[in-house]
Design an enzyme around this catalytic site. Structure first.
Site, PDB file in Angstrom:
ATOM      1  N   LYS A 186       0.858  -1.190   0.000  1.00  9.22           N
ATOM      2  CA  LYS A 186       0.000   0.000   0.000  1.00  9.22           C
ATOM      3  C   LYS A 186       0.892   1.237   0.000  1.00  9.22           C
ATOM      4  CE  LYS A 186      -1.845   2.841   2.813  1.00  9.22           C
ATOM      5  NZ  LYS A 186      -1.762   4.055   1.965  1.00  9.22           N
ATOM      6  N   GLU A 261      10.675   1.684   9.862  1.00  7.38           N
ATOM      7  CA  GLU A 261      11.636   2.761   9.571  1.00  7.38           C
ATOM      8  C   GLU A 261      10.878   4.063   9.721  1.00  7.38           C
ATOM      9  OE1 GLU A 261      14.345   0.175   6.495  1.00  7.38           O
ATOM     10  OE2 GLU A 261      13.643   2.145   5.878  1.00  7.38           O
ATOM     11  N   CYS A 295      14.218  11.127   5.522  1.00  5.43           N
ATOM     12  CA  CYS A 295      14.258  10.665   6.913  1.00  5.43           C
ATOM     13  C   CYS A 295      15.631  10.845   7.529  1.00  5.43           C
ATOM     14  CB  CYS A 295      13.823   9.212   6.996  1.00  5.43           C
ATOM     15  SG  CYS A 295      14.824   8.124   5.990  1.00  5.43           S
ATOM     16  N   GLU A 393      10.518  16.452  14.450  1.00  5.84           N
ATOM     17  CA  GLU A 393      10.803  16.267  13.027  1.00  5.84           C
ATOM     18  C   GLU A 393       9.903  17.220  12.235  1.00  5.84           C
ATOM     19  OE1 GLU A 393       9.400  12.751  10.836  1.00  5.84           O
ATOM     20  OE2 GLU A 393      11.444  12.492  10.129  1.00  5.84           O
TER      21      GLU A 393
HETATM   22  P1  NAD Z   1       2.702   8.319   7.457  1.00  2.00           P
HETATM   23  O1  NAD Z   1       3.036   7.499   8.642  1.00  2.00           O
HETATM   24  O2  NAD Z   1       1.664   9.368   7.586  1.00  2.00           O
HETATM   25  O3  NAD Z   1       2.243   7.412   6.242  1.00  2.00           O
HETATM   26  C1  NAD Z   1       3.036   6.344   5.760  1.00  2.00           C
HETATM   27  C2  NAD Z   1       2.129   5.278   5.208  1.00  2.00           C
HETATM   28  O4  NAD Z   1       1.372   4.715   6.268  1.00  2.00           O
HETATM   29  C3  NAD Z   1       1.124   5.776   4.180  1.00  2.00           C
HETATM   30  O5  NAD Z   1       1.016   4.805   3.153  1.00  2.00           O
HETATM   31  C4  NAD Z   1      -0.158   5.858   4.981  1.00  2.00           C
HETATM   32  O6  NAD Z   1      -1.323   5.722   4.212  1.00  2.00           O
HETATM   33  C5  NAD Z   1      -0.001   4.674   5.921  1.00  2.00           C
HETATM   34  N1  NAD Z   1      -0.801   4.741   7.141  1.00  2.00           N
HETATM   35  C6  NAD Z   1      -1.200   5.840   7.823  1.00  2.00           C
HETATM   36  N2  NAD Z   1      -1.930   5.472   8.898  1.00  2.00           N
HETATM   37  C7  NAD Z   1      -1.975   4.107   8.914  1.00  2.00           C
HETATM   38  C8  NAD Z   1      -2.564   3.142   9.761  1.00  2.00           C
HETATM   39  N3  NAD Z   1      -3.248   3.494  10.842  1.00  2.00           N
HETATM   40  N4  NAD Z   1      -2.416   1.847   9.459  1.00  2.00           N
HETATM   41  C9  NAD Z   1      -1.701   1.457   8.374  1.00  2.00           C
HETATM   42  N5  NAD Z   1      -1.137   2.328   7.515  1.00  2.00           N
HETATM   43  C10 NAD Z   1      -1.264   3.645   7.783  1.00  2.00           C
HETATM   44  O7  NAD Z   1       4.097   8.922   6.979  1.00  2.00           O
HETATM   45  P2  NAD Z   1       4.322   9.949   5.814  1.00  2.00           P
HETATM   46  O8  NAD Z   1       3.902  11.288   6.299  1.00  2.00           O
HETATM   47  O9  NAD Z   1       3.756   9.371   4.557  1.00  2.00           O
HETATM   48  O10 NAD Z   1       5.913   9.899   5.660  1.00  2.00           O
HETATM   49  C11 NAD Z   1       6.787  10.739   6.317  1.00  2.00           C
HETATM   50  C12 NAD Z   1       7.441  10.017   7.472  1.00  2.00           C
HETATM   51  O11 NAD Z   1       8.148   8.883   7.004  1.00  2.00           O
HETATM   52  C13 NAD Z   1       8.478  10.871   8.184  1.00  2.00           C
HETATM   53  O12 NAD Z   1       8.322  10.736   9.560  1.00  2.00           O
HETATM   54  C14 NAD Z   1       9.801  10.264   7.740  1.00  2.00           C
HETATM   55  O13 NAD Z   1      10.867  10.457   8.638  1.00  2.00           O
HETATM   56  C15 NAD Z   1       9.426   8.831   7.619  1.00  2.00           C
HETATM   57  N6  NAD Z   1      10.396   8.122   6.784  1.00  2.00           N
HETATM   58  C16 NAD Z   1      11.276   7.279   7.407  1.00  2.00           C
HETATM   59  C17 NAD Z   1      12.241   6.611   6.660  1.00  2.00           C
HETATM   60  C18 NAD Z   1      13.256   5.721   7.329  1.00  2.00           C
HETATM   61  O14 NAD Z   1      13.929   4.978   6.638  1.00  2.00           O
HETATM   62  N7  NAD Z   1      13.396   5.750   8.649  1.00  2.00           N
HETATM   63  C19 NAD Z   1      12.280   6.786   5.275  1.00  2.00           C
HETATM   64  C20 NAD Z   1      11.374   7.658   4.681  1.00  2.00           C
HETATM   65  C21 NAD Z   1      10.420   8.312   5.456  1.00  2.00           C
END
Ligand code: NAD
Length: 499
Positions: A186, A261, A295, A393
């Protein structure tokens, strides 16, 4: 072809009638609630996506479950061949993939052209390791030959964010497929198009139907149902730390294995004996590239007091010089933020910085005259480590500078956050570098370097930045179950009971 037209053509084809799903080897029409997909650079609606219905999600999980026995039993050499073919096709279509990322995620062409190729490298790297994925250890004793072996855990969920969607998807999906797992992916609802390209390419490369399925939808509905599904054995998730917590709760009832992650507030520590020119380049690159939506970005710069003013001035000068604009322009260095909601969040930190008493040394405001979600490259200076701008962040082109006195102060400040993803240390003193690197409570440290990824090395964070590691064999360890088999040599005696 003009890159924007290339991207528009791809998106029109992928999203005809609303972006649906790809299940069991074919595209299926979306039937659920509709959500708009916006172009970050203009704020225009690019298309619509459909939240998967419960029945469609069920169909995707059923396809992955049905395909698992055959795929996990497929000769690893054959898996290697197919996944290398996926890599070849990614290379062939790298320009289209990069163009879609520019349009849909607002990422700049200068970075995306390389990111698409990194996606291919991810596939190649894990494809070539597929034949050794099940290898274990021989652990003999006098009486038994113990040996371990690994097998794929089952159908897995991969849930990815919007920041560099294609590259991140390949990073999780390639090792899962190489290990013999089947996947339901997803992608993030704010930038879902390149994920559809990936699943199409994988099937064109000969991946059997059902092995890799892609469902679109919102986190709260499709994401939640996927993570709660009893037939899904593990969840590989990249995203926000709070979402990681929610997913852990959602997966608890079915005892899901999780790999997270998550976010970061990564310190770059610049000592006064560092190569300051090189440090400056790295600091600027690591926070302002990828629109600051990275990230491992260097979102906090900790600078030794005696060089603080001069170094901050030089960052500010660079930040003001950055070329902000159209992601398709090869000269552009900083593009728009992904979405109005994220734009509002990032923008809100200027008022927070002011109210906390920090200085706005560069930027701090939206870019005027633009319909898109452009925010000026920003530097908050003279911050204290306790401030929100130094702890939270922000995930935009926003850097917070904090002065420090000595090594102990630098370490204490670097570790005074909830996150622990990456740390960067700049100094010419080898022993100091060793001491500081070991004292940092993070998963990865780069010394006198920006983040340069080497695929065999472990990637991941401590504290609120994640659980588990990716890369090399760590990825396989997550997607596989380890089994120990003990063969008696016939030399030991069993305690006799009930004789
Ligand atoms: P997010 O957590 O809002 O969304 C990520 C994914 O999770 C999306 O596909 C979203 O639809 C899904 N999601 C949201 N709520 C959910 C739930 N309750 N159950 C299952 N899936 C759900 O994150 P974002 O805003 O899309 O991304 C930014 C974040 O990602 C930042 O915090 C960034 O640091 C992190 N990030 C981390 C890494 C790493 O390697 N550590 C890499 C890239 C991004």
């Amino acid at each position: 072809m003009d890159k924007r037209i290339l991207a528009m053509t791809a998106i029109e084809r992928l999203g005809k009638g609303g972006l649906g799903h790809f299940v069991n080897g074919e595209a299926i029409t979306g039937e659920g609630e509709v959500f708009p997909i916006l172009e970050p650079a203009t704020g225009q609606v690019l298309g619509e996506g459909h939240d998967a219905t419960e029945a469609q999600l069920e169909q995707a999980v059923a396809a992955a479950t049905a395909a698992f026995p055959a795929w996990s039993a497929t000769a690893p050499e054959k898996r290697r061949k197919i996944l290398n073919r996926v890599a070849d096709l990614i290379v062939e279509r790298a320009e289209e993939i990069a163009a879609v990322e520019c349009l849909d995620a607002g990422q700049c062409w200068r970075f995306m052209s390389k990111a698409a190729l990194r996606g291919a490298e991810n596939f190649r790297f894990f494809a070539d390791r597929a034949p050794g994925a099940a290898d274990g250890l021989a652990l003999p004793t006098m009486d038994h030959l113990n040996y371990t072996t690994r097998k794929a855990i089952g159908p897995v969920a991969v849930i990815t964010p919007w920041n560099t969607p294609f590259m991140l998807s390949t990073w999780k999906i390639a090792p899962a497929l190489a290990a013999g797992c089947t996947v339901v992916h997803k992608p993030a609802e704010w930038s879902p198009y390149s994920a559809r390209l990936l699943v199409e390419i994988a099937h064109e490369a000969g991946l059997p139907a059902g092995v890799f399925n892609s469902v679109n939808g919102l986190g709260e509905t499709t994401g939640r149902r996927l993570t709660e599904h009893p037939d899904i054995k593990a969840i590989a998730f990249v995203g926000d730390s709070s979402t990681g917590s929610a997913i852990m709760r959602q997966g608890a009832a079915t005892l899901k294995r999780v790999h997270f992650e998550l976010g970061g507030k990564n310190p770059v520590i610049v000592f006064d004996d560092a190569d300051l020119e090189a440090a400056l380049d790295a600091v600027v690159f690591m926070i302002y590239s990828l629109n600051g939506q990275r990230c491992t970005s260097s979102s906090r710069v900790l600078i030794q007091r005696n060089i603080y003013d001069a170094f901050v001035n030089r960052i500010a000068e660079r930040a003001r010089n950055l070329k902000v604009g159209d992601p398709f322009d090869p000269a552009t260095e900083v593009g728009p933020l992904i979405h109005p909601r994220h734009f509002a969040k990032v923008s809100s930190y200027t008022d927070i910085a002011r109210s906390e008493g920090a200085q706005i040394a560069a930027g701090g405001a939206p870019v005027e005259g633009s319909e898109g979600y452009f925010f000026q490259p920003t530097l908050f200076a003279d911050a204290e480590q306790g401030m929100r701008i130094a702890r939270e962040e922000i995930f935009g082109p926003v850097l917070t500078a904090v002065p420090f006195e000595d090594e102990a102060d630098a370490i204490a400040k670097a570790n005074a956050v909830d996150y622990g993803l990456a740390g960067y240390v700049w100094s010419r003193d080898v022993q100091r570098v060793l001491r500081v690197s070991e004292a940092l409570d993070v998963g990865m440290v780069w010394v006198n370097s920006e983040n340069v990824r080497h695929l065999p090395t472990p990637f991941g964070g401590t504290k609120a930045s994640g659980i588990g590691r990716d890369g090399g064999d760590w990825s396989f360890d997550f997607y596989m179950e380890t089994k120990n088999i003990a063969l008696s040599r016939g030399t030991h005696s069993t305690m006799r009971l009930g004789v």
